[in-house]
Design an enzyme around this catalytic site. Structure first.
Site, short mmCIF file in Angstrom:
data_model
loop_
_atom_site.label_atom_id
_atom_site.label_comp_id
_atom_site.label_asym_id
_atom_site.label_seq_id
_atom_site.Cartn_x
_atom_site.Cartn_y
_atom_site.Cartn_z
N ILE A 1 -0.29 18.57 2.36
CA ILE A 1 -0.20 17.67 3.44
C ILE A 1 -0.21 18.68 4.61
CG2 ILE A 1 1.32 16.49 4.66
CD1 ILE A 1 2.43 15.16 1.94
N HIS B 1 -32.17 18.24 -8.02
CA HIS B 1 -32.21 19.31 -7.01
C HIS B 1 -32.76 18.71 -5.45
CE1 HIS B 1 -33.27 23.24 -4.87
NE2 HIS B 1 -34.35 22.79 -4.77
N GLU C 1 4.72 29.40 5.62
CA GLU C 1 4.82 28.77 4.16
C GLU C 1 5.83 29.98 3.53
OE1 GLU C 1 4.95 28.17 0.14
OE2 GLU C 1 4.03 26.55 1.89
N GLY D 1 7.82 19.16 1.07
CA GLY D 1 7.93 18.38 -0.19
C GLY D 1 8.34 16.89 -0.01
N ALA E 1 -1.67 9.56 -5.43
CA ALA E 1 -2.12 7.77 -5.49
C ALA E 1 -2.51 7.45 -6.91
CB ALA E 1 -2.64 7.43 -4.32
N GLY F 1 0.79 -1.32 0.07
CA GLY F 1 0.05 -0.14 -0.05
C GLY F 1 0.70 1.17 -0.09
N GLY F 2 2.22 0.95 0.21
CA GLY F 2 3.17 2.31 0.11
C GLY F 2 2.84 3.35 1.17
#
Length: 457
Positions: A182, A436, A201, A267, A313, A38-39
């Site tokens: 993330i 709707h 940031e 990153g 993914a 699944g990494g």
């Protein structure tokens, strides 16, 4: 020595999906995975973060239940129980992958693989080594968090996106270095659980790769929730005292923040250990591939985070399928509309080109943004913060991009993706009937408004 048609190095969402596609197509397949199936996505990224985001969402709903006329008192939560459920979700999905591999008769080798130039693979198992040979090699080795060199970083304890969900308790104060996808998602989790969160940031806005309207909107929403967002700001150093001191510099001023925990989320870089002998070419840090996922070495393909690009993914999965299709002789270039999702409160979803990208490619574009404030379903659900924006080529009316901000928009973006995938026009979107009340009606309203035929906008 066992031989296979395809040997896949890495069992994440790119590798295991490619393995199943290859096996279902009649190829013999070996899948080499040194850690968990699944990494990163399943074990340390997408699934654990979305599980805890759901926990946070439920807690937010309970805390605002009085707005629905529901009185709830003495609300509490158990962070260890949340982590326990997160781990149960991961195990369930891991077992599902194992079952699929058995069902498709894929040979799973649980060990670290080294790929040689002659397409032999040496796999280091528990107490021995095994060598296999393959006609084709698919590199799906993924990525790992990038840790920048900052003064004092070796003196402090910090978390990455791979380790943040190993916390035993909710920190009172959390500093997040990095305002990408993330960073924003983890800020939402811990803010909802009571942490005082500062997010730093370097760019002039968070999620700088996404639409500016979406970036500015989500910044406002997160600030209202109590998250401190510092843009155009960089971390210049760390000091370890009674707690960790984060030193900042931005907007011409220096400052410092004392914190209990730090997340470094600036990153990811590719995992290239074990593929050095292949001789494949690189584009910077990433393995270089063409539109068929072929590397510079005949018979060796690469997909997913190790080649850069979207680092999503679902992108890795599609790239894996695409590579296997090419092995099977199908000459279709990889050129698909790729949806992008950010699971913040509220969510952000986009697909296709941004307005800036479309203009850079020479399109004459006109956009239309429809606010969710007047949407009936959104108002009834107390989820009427957000908008839908379409980016349209004025010459032919082709929809080039869509940006959605609001509750559940990650579930709606596939509607827009299908239009872009099929080169649909704004007229065709306007001709559809949407049910709707739904929040997706706002997508239809944006097309009608773009054409000057809007009823509610």
């Amino acid at each position: 020595m066992k031989t296979f048609d395809v040997a896949i190095i890495g069992g994440g969402p790119g590798g295991y999906v490619a393995a199943i596609r290859a096996a279902k197509s009649g190829l013999s397949v070996a899948l080499v995975e040194g850690s968990e199936l699944g990494g990163t996505c399943l074990n340390r990224g997408c699934i654990p973060s979305k599980t805890l985001l759901k926990h946070a969402e439920v807690l937010n709903q309970i805390n605002h239940a009085n707005q629905f006329g529901i009185q709830v008192r003495d609300v509490s939560f158990s962070f260890p129980d949340m982590i326990k459920r997160k781990n149960q979700v991961i195990r369930q999905l891991q077992n599902g992958i194992k079952g699929l591999l058995r069902q498709n008769k894929i040979t799973l080798l649980n060990g670290y693989g080294t790929v040689h130039a002659d397409k032999k693979v040496t796999v280091e198992l528990d107490e021995r080594k095994e060598e296999i040979q393959a006609a084709h090699i698919l590199l799906a080795t993924g990525s790992k968090p990038f840790i920048p060199e900052i003064p004092g970083i070796s003196d402090i304890d910090y978390y990455t996106s791979d380790t943040i969900f190993d916390l035993n308790e909710v920190p009172k104060r959390l500093v997040i270095m990095g305002g990408g996808v993330i960073g924003l998602e983890i800020a939402c989790v811990f803010n909802s659980l009571g942490s005082a969160v500062d997010l730093i940031e370097m760019a002039d806005r968070v999620i700088p790769a996404e639409d500016p309207d979406a970036s500015h909107f989500i910044t406002k929403q997160l600030v209202e929730k109590g998250i401190n967002i510092h843009t155009t700001t960089k971390v210049t150093g760390f000091k370890k005292e009674a707690n960790t001191i984060v030193e900042l510099e931005g907007n011409g001023e220096k400052a410092s923040i004392e914190t209990d925990a730090i997340l470094i989320s600036v990153g990811r870089i590719p995992n290239t250990t074990g593929i050095e002998e292949t001789g494949v070419s690189f584009d910077g840090r990433f393995v270089k591939v063409d539109e068929y996922m072929r590397t510079s070495v005949d018979g060796i393909y690469a997909i997913g985070d190790v080649i850069g690009g979207f680092q999503l993914a679902h992108a890795a999965s599609e790239e894996g399928i695409h590579a296997v299709d090419h092995i099977l002789g199908k000459e279709k270039k990889f050129d698909l509309a790729m949806p992008r999702c950010v699971y913040t409160f509220p969510e952000i979803a986009s697909v296709g080109m941004t307005e800036e990208q479309a203009k850079a490619k020479g399109f004459t574009v006109r956009t239309k943004k429809v606010d969710l404030a007047g949407n009936g379903k959104a108002i009834a659900s107390l989820e009427n913060r957000g908008f839908m924006k379409i980016i349209v080529d004025e010459k032919y009316g082709e929809i080039l991009g869509v940006v959605m901000v609001g509750a559940h928009v990650t579930e709606m973006i596939s509607q827009a993706t299908s239009f872009i995938h099929l080169e649909g026009t704004v007229e065709e979107l306007d001709s559809m009937i949407f049910p709707h009340p739904t929040m997706s009606e706002a997508l239809f309203e944006s097309a009608a408004a773009w054409l000057g035929k809007g009823i509610h906008y």
